[in-house]
Each structure stands twice: as structure tokens, then as C-alpha cells.
Write a protein that holds these residues in place. Structure first.
Motif, PDB file in Angstrom:
ATOM      1  N   ASN A   1       0.438  -1.045   0.080  1.00 32.83           N
ATOM      2  CA  ASN A   1       0.159  -0.231   0.149  1.00 32.83           C
ATOM      3  C   ASN A   1       0.300   0.769   0.012  1.00 32.83           C
ATOM      4  OD1 ASN A   1      -2.428  -1.179  -0.254  1.00 32.83           O
ATOM      5  ND2 ASN A   1      -2.433  -1.541   1.941  1.00 32.83           N
ATOM      6  N   THR A   2       2.099   1.623   0.789  1.00 33.50           N
ATOM      7  CA  THR A   2       3.038   2.731   0.523  1.00 33.50           C
ATOM      8  C   THR A   2       4.235   2.411  -0.496  1.00 33.50           C
ATOM      9  OG1 THR A   2       4.161   1.588   2.186  1.00 33.50           O
ATOM     10  CG2 THR A   2       1.878   2.492   3.103  1.00 33.50           C
TER      11      THR A   2
ATOM     12  N   SER B   1       3.519   1.319  -5.997  1.00 31.41           N
ATOM     13  CA  SER B   1       1.849   1.095  -6.112  1.00 31.41           C
ATOM     14  C   SER B   1       1.501   2.057  -6.040  1.00 31.41           C
ATOM     15  CB  SER B   1       1.616   0.389  -4.419  1.00 31.41           C
ATOM     16  OG  SER B   1       2.052  -1.130  -4.629  1.00 31.41           O
ATOM     17  N   ARG B   2       1.576   3.322  -4.974  1.00 30.74           N
ATOM     18  CA  ARG B   2       0.778   4.353  -5.408  1.00 30.74           C
ATOM     19  C   ARG B   2       0.489   5.341  -6.759  1.00 30.74           C
ATOM     20  NH1 ARG B   2       3.966   7.331   0.395  1.00 30.74           N
ATOM     21  NH2 ARG B   2       2.297   6.123   1.771  1.00 30.74           N
TER      22      ARG B   2
ATOM     23  N   ALA C   1      -2.357   4.078  -8.481  1.00 31.58           N
ATOM     24  CA  ALA C   1      -3.235   4.121  -8.457  1.00 31.58           C
ATOM     25  C   ALA C   1      -4.816   3.710  -8.995  1.00 31.58           C
ATOM     26  CB  ALA C   1      -3.590   5.433  -7.333  1.00 31.58           C
ATOM     27  N   SER C   2      -4.407   4.378 -10.390  1.00 26.35           N
ATOM     28  CA  SER C   2      -5.636   3.831 -11.507  1.00 26.35           C
ATOM     29  C   SER C   2      -5.897   2.569 -11.556  1.00 26.35           C
ATOM     30  CB  SER C   2      -5.041   4.635 -12.652  1.00 26.35           C
ATOM     31  OG  SER C   2      -3.825   4.111 -13.215  1.00 26.35           O
TER      32      SER C   2
END
Length: 147
Positions: free
Chosen positions: A123-124, A128-129, A132-133
């Protein structure tokens, strides 16, 4: 601010064209890619999806190792595979899923903490950020027995 770069040189039209990918570190230097290596079974070149998968796996694995270290655990071994799903949507294509699979040896960690740290890393991590789409990023995290 940290900046990293890669470049592409392309010649030719559409399916007949060929490109070369290079990175500033030289890890890739004029590495070929084209329609065949992206949409067919040409294994002579690379493609954006496998490069994205490699980047995501590398970022996630490093974030996982940092998360373990912050809790006092040694990352004896961590292997991650990222599978990027490119699907046809109308006249174009879309990455609609990335599957991460982690196999790791972390001495002294319990299963619950291991899973929590793996999810935290998924998640971090910056990739991954940035992704996000993508509608779905899955994670299977396997804690291997210590040898």
C-alpha cells in the motif's frame, strides 16, 4: 528531489516499427522492443508491461524489507513476482490488474506480522501509489520456513 530517467528511440510505423529502451544507469542500453515483444510471443525484446512489473516488484520488495527492518526483523530472503495484466478494451488496451507474489524468509516473525508488513509495503511503496489507477493490485505473501 531524486530523479531517475529512461529513454526510448523508435523508428518505423506502427506494428512494423522497432524501439530501443535505455536507462541512465546502463542496466538497459538500446534494449529492443516492438509489437512482437509486446503483443505476440517474440522473446527477443522487452515491453512496457514487463518493465512496469519489474519496477513494481523491486519497489514493493524494498519497501517490505525496510518495513521488516523497522520492526527489527532481518530479511534473509525475499523474492517477488509481479504479473501485469494488459487487456483489450474497445480499440485500445488497459492494465486492469497487477498480481504481486512474495516468497520470503524472515527469521523470528509470526505469520500475522508478516502479512501486515507485506500489505503495508504493497500500500505504501511509491510504485503502488503511482499505480493507483490500476483497478486491482493483489498480493499473495508466503512466509517460508527458516532453513
Amino acid at each position: 528531489m531524486i530523479q531517475k530517467s529512461a529513454s526510448v528511440h523508435w523508428e518505423g510505423q506502427g506494428k512494423a516499427g522497432q524501439g530501443q529502451i535505455s536507462t541512465e544507469t546502463g542496466a538497459l542500453k538500446n534494449h529492443p522492443y516492438g509489437f512482437g515483444s509486446r503483443f505476440e510471443d517474440d522473446r527477443k525484446g522487452s515491453n512496457p508491461e514487463e518493465l512496469l512489473g519489474a519496477a513494481h516488484a523491486a519497489c514493493f520488495t524494498m519497501a517490505f524489507s525496510f518495513a521488516c527492518a523497522a520492526k527489527g526483523f532481518d530479511t534473509r530472503q525475499a523474492d517477488t513476482k509481479a504479473t501485469v495484466h494488459l487487456n483489450k478494451v474497445g480499440d485500445g488496451y488497459r492494465i486492469d490488474r497487477i498480481d504481486l507474489e512474495l516468497n520470503a524468509r524472515i527469521p523470528g516473525i509470526d505469520a500475522q506480522t508478516f502479512q501486515q508488513l507485506a500489505v503495508q509495503a504493497k500500500n505504501t511503496c511509491p510504485l503502488s501509489r503511482a499505480l493507483a489507477s490500476v483497478p486491482q493490485i493483489t498480493l499473495i505473501a508466503n512466509l517460508l520456513a527458516d532453513e
